[in-house]
Design an enzyme around this catalytic site. Sequence first.
Site, PDB file in Angstrom:
ATOM      1  N   ASP A 206       0.960  -1.148   0.285  1.00  0.00           N
ATOM      2  CA  ASP A 206       0.033   0.076  -0.060  1.00  0.00           C
ATOM      3  C   ASP A 206       0.811   1.400  -0.077  1.00  0.00           C
ATOM      4  O   ASP A 206       2.011   1.332  -0.433  1.00  0.00           O
ATOM      5  CB  ASP A 206      -0.929   0.028   1.313  1.00  0.00           C
ATOM      6  CG  ASP A 206      -2.237   0.493   1.034  1.00  0.00           C
ATOM      7  OD1 ASP A 206      -2.448   1.859   0.803  1.00  0.00           O
ATOM      8  OD2 ASP A 206      -3.419  -0.067   0.654  1.00  0.00           O
TER       9      ASP A 206
ATOM     10  N   HIS B 280      -4.044   6.139   3.744  1.00  0.00           N
ATOM     11  CA  HIS B 280      -4.631   4.873   3.154  1.00  0.00           C
ATOM     12  C   HIS B 280      -3.948   3.661   3.667  1.00  0.00           C
ATOM     13  O   HIS B 280      -4.352   2.694   4.170  1.00  0.00           O
ATOM     14  CB  HIS B 280      -4.643   4.866   1.687  1.00  0.00           C
ATOM     15  CG  HIS B 280      -5.538   3.847   1.141  1.00  0.00           C
ATOM     16  ND1 HIS B 280      -5.181   2.658   0.845  1.00  0.00           N
ATOM     17  CD2 HIS B 280      -6.923   3.801   0.662  1.00  0.00           C
ATOM     18  CE1 HIS B 280      -6.043   1.740   0.234  1.00  0.00           C
ATOM     19  NE2 HIS B 280      -7.254   2.312   0.560  1.00  0.00           N
TER      20      HIS B 280
ATOM     21  N   SER C 233     -11.492  -1.665   0.389  1.00  0.00           N
ATOM     22  CA  SER C 233      -9.973  -1.466   0.896  1.00  0.00           C
ATOM     23  C   SER C 233      -9.696  -1.842   2.291  1.00  0.00           C
ATOM     24  O   SER C 233      -8.876  -2.479   2.868  1.00  0.00           O
ATOM     25  CB  SER C 233      -9.611   0.081   0.892  1.00  0.00           C
ATOM     26  OG  SER C 233      -9.381   0.279  -0.442  1.00  0.00           O
TER      27      SER C 233
END
Length: 743
Positions: free
Chosen positions: A265, A296, A483
Amino acid sequence: MSDNNRRPILGHGENLVGSFSKSNGGGEKSYPRSYEEAVNLVSSKLESLKADISAIPLNKKLDKVVVAVKLHESFLAKSYTPDTFFRNLDYENIGSRQWKTESGKESKLNFVKINPDNIENNINELMGFDTESFKNDLRKIEDIGLLEAEDIVLGFEDGWEKGRVELVLHPFEDTNIVLEKLFNLLNFSTEERESIKYKKYENGPLFVSLNISKEKLSNISTFNPLRTAHPLKVEVNTFNQEPFPVRVRAPEVLFEPSKKIGIIDGGVDISNPFFKPFVSQTFEISDLGSDQFLKHGTNVTSMALYGDLFDKYDNEKLSPPLLGVESIRAFPSTDPEDIDLYESIDFLEEVIPQLSEIDVFNISVGPVGSILDDDISRFTTALDYISYNYKKLFTVAVGNTGELDVPFNRIQSPADLVNGIGVGAYSVESSGEIIRAKYSSIGFGREGCKVKPDICEHGGSSERPLQVLNPEFYSMSNVIGTSFAAPVVARKAAELMLKSSDVGVLSARALLIQAASNEISDINAELGYGACVQNTDEILTCTENKITILYNNEMSVRNYAKLNIPLPQNSYAKKYKISWTIVTDTYPNPLFSEGYTSTALEDTFYPNENKFYYRFNKKARKMHIFKDADEIKKLEEQGYIKSTIQASTSPNKFSTEADLRSEQKWDTVVKKSSVHYSSTLEHPFIVLHALDRGEGRNRVRYSVAITIEAIDYEGDLYEEVLSEYKVLAPIGIKLESELRISL
């Protein structure tokens, strides 16, 4: 039965695997036209092709030209490829994809390289090949020609003007010549050329990533070596509300986790006390990172370590996670405004083989845009190669486009991988019913993984978001999206392996899907195989009358294996439910999008080893060879003949290859169930048939989880199985409660 009385699932099911032989029949194939009609059709197509090739500008073709050979809808299977036709005319088969006939039926298109100077001789030679195989090959062909630009340029929205694009080019011996032709056609400057990324896989296509305008894309759309072009935009597409003060306390550091998950990520700020003891970040892409991607990556890592924090009370001290995280910062790329996914993929292909101790990796970032049946992205291809070659498991978020119109709501790459798990999101209704979260992208998947998503996990909703930790140690956020569902599945897969050394990558995948909530007879595009079980201890344990047996093995292609189901003969249960999940991995073949999986397993269930069909003309009787011995003797006197194998309750064959595909014949995952009265079951078994597409793969690895449930039974099926089948044994496991005590 209380949880305290749960018992480990049974392992060593491979000791119950035996050999099996079966003759493969098949009647005479029906052809759509006579040989003479086929000669006339193919001759006229080649005449037109000669003129079309002459019209291609020299700067848009090489010495050899790629043409499309379309087959009749009855000849979809790999075995029907017109190899004799190709060989006799010196045509090189370099790939295939699906195409739709005018009637809407599914058929196959083969890409072949030809020498255009030989077309006239090819026409004259058609009547000169007198073999039956050549004549029959000719009768399969519907069309030969060049693809139109609209069949090559795919997935672009009407308003698209400029952006990053992935080109997929047919394989040629000299990649440099193809690239030089392409670059000259684009008229790129030296600086622009240096920014182009490309990757050629062995026996695969050439993938190219570049930034291009609509005008230049239109110009190269008729470049003959080009197979497909599609947009390649990457963005963090999640729903994230304003942060608020952290309301939980960091856990006490009691130990260093012995097993880690790989989180691919945007990275993690490991100075944060919630992450510092449990997260390492050894590998980072060369860019400087970005706040958006860092947030994120941190949110995803928070879910992997601690799960949803929504129900935690204020000031609660978190429990230390059982598993750690190896954060692989692969995003963004050098230019955060134009993320070049190929930089990240190159990075992953270099890094992941070095992480030999990590089995499970999660990916919650990928390109925007739904998958296309005729086009396989490099990201998907790369993950499937890595999975197969290094025995890794990837969990991938399917995307958050579920509220868009069809087909834009379809799952996104690389969740269409065949050797991993595409994870969707569910939400929970006030009634407690689990439904697809409205934003979660839907299936179907592609050939080789029709059921997508594979499974779903809670991804939150506007009414009930997930709560996660932010990079700053003092803040957290409400989040929603696939996600954040995907890393929870990754954690559960890794937990299964942490808790039992008898569980590997394939068996973890099989157990997760076997335990998932859905039992489907048709492809479920919403939840796939269903919601993931909340506690992995439930997956690894049995009750008295519902037991799971794990079979881990491999077999040679084109062979059969008999998986005996350990149904105890001394049981008094009157009804059983038998369910099974089969998982394989496969070497991917991106040249053949409709034949992407090179191997697979076909399963057939046989409830009674002593029941056979007796057939005479079109009549058939199912008979027990011992109990019906007298009647069988009378039937044989009338001319009835016993079948060579037992009577099955699964279809032995289907009418067309399209039917086989709709039954997921070539998929790497199969999940089925069947309910029977005990009187109909006698030494039941499942036969696996290892299929291959003739690409040199000799072995198929597999894991099978079979669950036997005795319905309304007051005995102890678990003990009865162990007593009768001595080759089985409970797997070694440590429950989470035991692990935490020992830690």
